[in-house]
Design a protein around this motif. Structure first.
Motif, short mmCIF file in Angstrom:
data_model
loop_
_atom_site.label_atom_id
_atom_site.label_comp_id
_atom_site.label_asym_id
_atom_site.label_seq_id
_atom_site.Cartn_x
_atom_site.Cartn_y
_atom_site.Cartn_z
N ALA A 102 0.84 -1.20 0.00
CA ALA A 102 0.00 0.00 0.00
C ALA A 102 0.87 1.25 0.00
O ALA A 102 0.59 2.23 -0.71
N LEU A 103 1.94 1.24 0.81
CA LEU A 103 2.88 2.36 0.81
C LEU A 103 3.54 2.50 -0.55
O LEU A 103 3.73 3.62 -1.04
N LYS A 104 3.90 1.40 -1.17
CA LYS A 104 4.51 1.46 -2.50
C LYS A 104 3.54 2.07 -3.52
O LYS A 104 3.96 2.86 -4.38
N ARG B 48 -6.00 2.21 4.07
CA ARG B 48 -7.05 1.20 4.10
C ARG B 48 -7.46 0.85 2.68
O ARG B 48 -7.04 1.51 1.72
N LEU B 49 -8.27 -0.17 2.53
CA LEU B 49 -8.48 -0.77 1.20
C LEU B 49 -9.12 0.19 0.21
O LEU B 49 -8.76 0.18 -0.98
N ALA B 50 -10.05 1.03 0.63
CA ALA B 50 -10.68 1.98 -0.30
C ALA B 50 -9.63 2.86 -0.96
O ALA B 50 -9.77 3.25 -2.13
N ASP B 51 -8.57 3.17 -0.23
CA ASP B 51 -7.47 3.98 -0.74
C ASP B 51 -6.85 3.31 -1.97
O ASP B 51 -6.51 3.97 -2.96
N MET B 52 -6.70 1.99 -1.92
CA MET B 52 -6.05 1.27 -3.02
C MET B 52 -6.89 1.32 -4.29
O MET B 52 -6.36 1.48 -5.39
N TYR B 53 -8.20 1.19 -4.16
CA TYR B 53 -9.07 1.28 -5.34
C TYR B 53 -8.97 2.66 -5.99
O TYR B 53 -8.89 2.79 -7.22
N LEU B 54 -8.96 3.69 -5.17
CA LEU B 54 -8.95 5.05 -5.72
C LEU B 54 -7.57 5.45 -6.23
O LEU B 54 -7.46 6.21 -7.20
N ASN C 255 -5.98 -7.92 -4.22
CA ASN C 255 -6.15 -9.35 -4.45
C ASN C 255 -5.60 -10.22 -3.32
O ASN C 255 -6.10 -11.34 -3.11
N ASN C 256 -4.60 -9.74 -2.59
CA ASN C 256 -3.88 -10.63 -1.67
C ASN C 256 -3.91 -10.24 -0.20
O ASN C 256 -3.47 -11.02 0.65
N SER C 257 -4.39 -9.05 0.11
CA SER C 257 -4.25 -8.55 1.48
C SER C 257 -5.14 -9.26 2.49
O SER C 257 -4.85 -9.28 3.68
N GLY C 258 -6.26 -9.81 2.02
CA GLY C 258 -7.24 -10.37 2.94
C GLY C 258 -8.22 -9.33 3.46
O GLY C 258 -9.19 -9.66 4.15
N VAL D 222 -0.24 0.79 -10.16
CA VAL D 222 -1.34 -0.12 -10.52
C VAL D 222 -1.05 -1.53 -10.01
O VAL D 222 -1.92 -2.18 -9.41
N ASP D 223 0.18 -1.99 -10.21
CA ASP D 223 0.54 -3.35 -9.80
C ASP D 223 0.50 -3.52 -8.28
O ASP D 223 0.00 -4.53 -7.77
N ALA D 224 1.02 -2.52 -7.56
CA ALA D 224 1.04 -2.62 -6.10
C ALA D 224 -0.37 -2.58 -5.53
O ALA D 224 -0.72 -3.37 -4.64
N ALA D 225 -1.19 -1.65 -6.03
CA ALA D 225 -2.58 -1.55 -5.54
C ALA D 225 -3.35 -2.83 -5.86
O ALA D 225 -4.14 -3.32 -5.03
#
Length: 512
Positions: free
Chosen positions: A227-229, A396-402, A259-262, A251-254
């Motif tokens: 997420a930091l990456k 948090r996860l919503a951050d990764m989608y955006l 897909n993998n964070s749980g 894109v790849d890190a998010a």
């Protein structure tokens, strides 16, 4: 001379706050005899607890995370605090009695201690640990802390010194000729490269975790580092002419986190208040990394209306019983976020209005409630005996989608970006996005969504820099200020007086 610290003002020593897992429930220590201390996993864990403590202190001291990343964004929150008005009113980051916000020493302390842990733990033998994986984990968590602190430094000050060795003695700050060591500011991209190398180290050494694990979200795991990456690479791209390699890395890190964070998203419509409060209490199913706050482990923050406490800058009536005093914070209907929420019919039934705010429809009474969860003293009716136990949400996860939506839009993949944007909107009862998918239109839509989703979490000010969205709703930002990097904070004068090789950011020269 040996008592003089150079520009970073780095000091060693750990703070006394504790966290809620057995790993972090340690008495912080200071190195006096390294050969004696670094001999067991328990000692290394004790040092790691101190690393998290230093990070927490740097972020929460004088409510720093709100001053750095929230009030500068002018999206929803109006603190009505006279010190914050320096930012909201005129954009002046030279704040009275607020040395902590423009002095990077606490972040460097956290980074230095993390590097010290990495150095010593790497030199310890495997038989000192329960397993080789445990040794790698401690190294990875320390590298994560170092990467995160340098990422904050890069976003707040841009150019900054890079310290490549652990500072354990004042002897290291003095040259053989008796002069104070001077380290100039490195370029912003060099600082980001340094942070990226640390986060790659963290990713390589950490494993994924799962919600329900005692350390979930309050200690770094592989998903926290990814997420930091994602954040680092997207920021880097924005500072390097849309660097295509960095956009794809984001894109790849998010995607890997998704897909993998749980982790899973909070559905504000179906989960309602229970889901929202779980998120704020912390370690919920959607958390990736948080600053832990737990009264049972002396981690809580006293409820106060003072500017040094983030509770005091975000909570109003009925917490303080003093509405309409022009002192307590409120939601400002003239700020950017409230204007777009009122004007965009897609947000008419946004569930976050009722969940994130106290009486959103009444601007004079409304305020952000993300830090309103309390741990009261059962033997006292005094409001001063109330303690905030809401965790400070970093990723948090919503951050990764955006973030992924933003990177995709910058790659010219607007249709794919809309899918991620709508995934987040759907969880709040917001209608699907049907507007144009060109870059400018998508940046506005994504910025708007981030403004409401992460309100009070210290993100919107950084979002404005990364997304080049400073003209909307920030009256004091202009072409001249942007050209002189006036979106960065000034360097504290004490730093420059100790180390003249540090040059003040152009915009702030003559103003500090």
């Amino acid at each position: 001379m040996k008592k003089i610290f150079y520009s970073l003002l780095i000091t060693l020593g750990l703070l006394g706050s504790q966290s809620c897992t057995s790993l972090l429930d340690q008495e912080p220590i200071t190195i006096t005899h390294p050969d004696v201390f670094w001999v067991s996993q328990s000692n290394a864990e004790q040092a790691l607890a101190g690393s998290y403590s230093l990070l927490k202190y740097a972020i929460t001291y004088q409510s720093n995370f709100l001053f750095w990343g929230e009030f500068t964004g002018m999206t929803f929150m109006d603190s009505q605090n006279w010190i914050v008005d320096y930012i909201e009113g005129s954009g002046n980051y030279v704040l009275a009695y607020r040395d902590g916000s423009r002095n990077w020493k606490d972040l460097y302390r956290a980074a230095n201690w993390a590097m010290t842990i990495e150095s010593y733990v790497e030199g310890m033998t495997e038989d000192m640990f329960d397993s080789p994986e445990e040794q790698k984990r401690i190294i990875g968590e320390a590298a994560f802390v170092r990467a995160l602190t340098y990422f904050y430094i890069a976003r707040i000050w841009g150019e900054a010194p890079i310290v490549t060795e652990s500072i354990e003695s004042s002897d290291q700050l003095i040259t053989d000729d008796g002069y104070v060591v001077r380290i100039p500011r490195s370029s912003e991209k060099e600082v980001l490269d340094y942070a990226l190398s640390a986060v790659e180290k963290a990713i390589a050494n950490l494993e994924y975790s799962n919600p329900g694990d005692p350390s979930w979200a309050i200690q770094a795991n592989k998903a926290s580092a990814e997420a930091l990456k994602a954040h680092l690479t997207l920021w880097y791209s924005s500072r390097d002419n849309d660097n295509s390699e960095m956009l794809q890395a984001c894109v790849d890190a998010a995607t890997s986190v998704i897909n993998n964070s749980g982790a899973s998203l909070i559905d504000y419509v179906t989960d309602s208040i229970d889901g929202y409060e779980d998120m704020c209490w912390g370690q919920s199913k959607t958390g990736l990394f948080e600053i832990n706050v737990d009264a049972s482990m002396n981690e809580s923050f006293r409820m106060s209306d003072a500017d040094a406490y983030y509770t005091g800058l975000t909570l109003n009536y009925p917490i303080w019983k003093n509405k309409n005093t022009n002192k307590a914070p409120k939601m400002n209907p003239d700020f950017y976020g409230n204007e777009f929420m009122a004007q965009n019919p897609d947000y008419a039934n946004d569930a976050r209005k009722a969940l994130f705010f106290y009486e959103y429809s009444k601007p004079d009474d409304s305020f952000v409630t993300k830090y309103a969860l309390q741990s009261p003293d059962p033997n006292s009716e005094d409001p001063y005996a109330q303690f905030s136990e809401s965790n400070i949400l970093i990723f948090r996860l919503a951050d990764m989608y955006l973030l992924r939506a933003e990177a995709l839009a910058k790659q010219g993949k607007g249709t794919q970006a809309v899918q991620d944007l709508n995934e987040i909107r759907s969880k709040a009862g917001v209608l699907p996005y049907t507007g144009a998918t060109d870059r400018a239109s998508m940046m506005k839509a994504i910025f708007d969504e981030r403004a409401i989703e992460f309100v009070g979490e210290g993100q919107s000010g950084f979002d404005r820099i990364r997304m080049d969205y400073y003209y909307e709703g920030v009256p004091w930002m202009n072409v001249d200020r942007l050209s002189k990097k006036g979106y960065f904070w000034p360097i504290h004068p004490n730093v420059i007086s100790v180390n003249p090789s540090i040059v003040q950011t152009e915009y702030w020269r003559g103003k500090v």
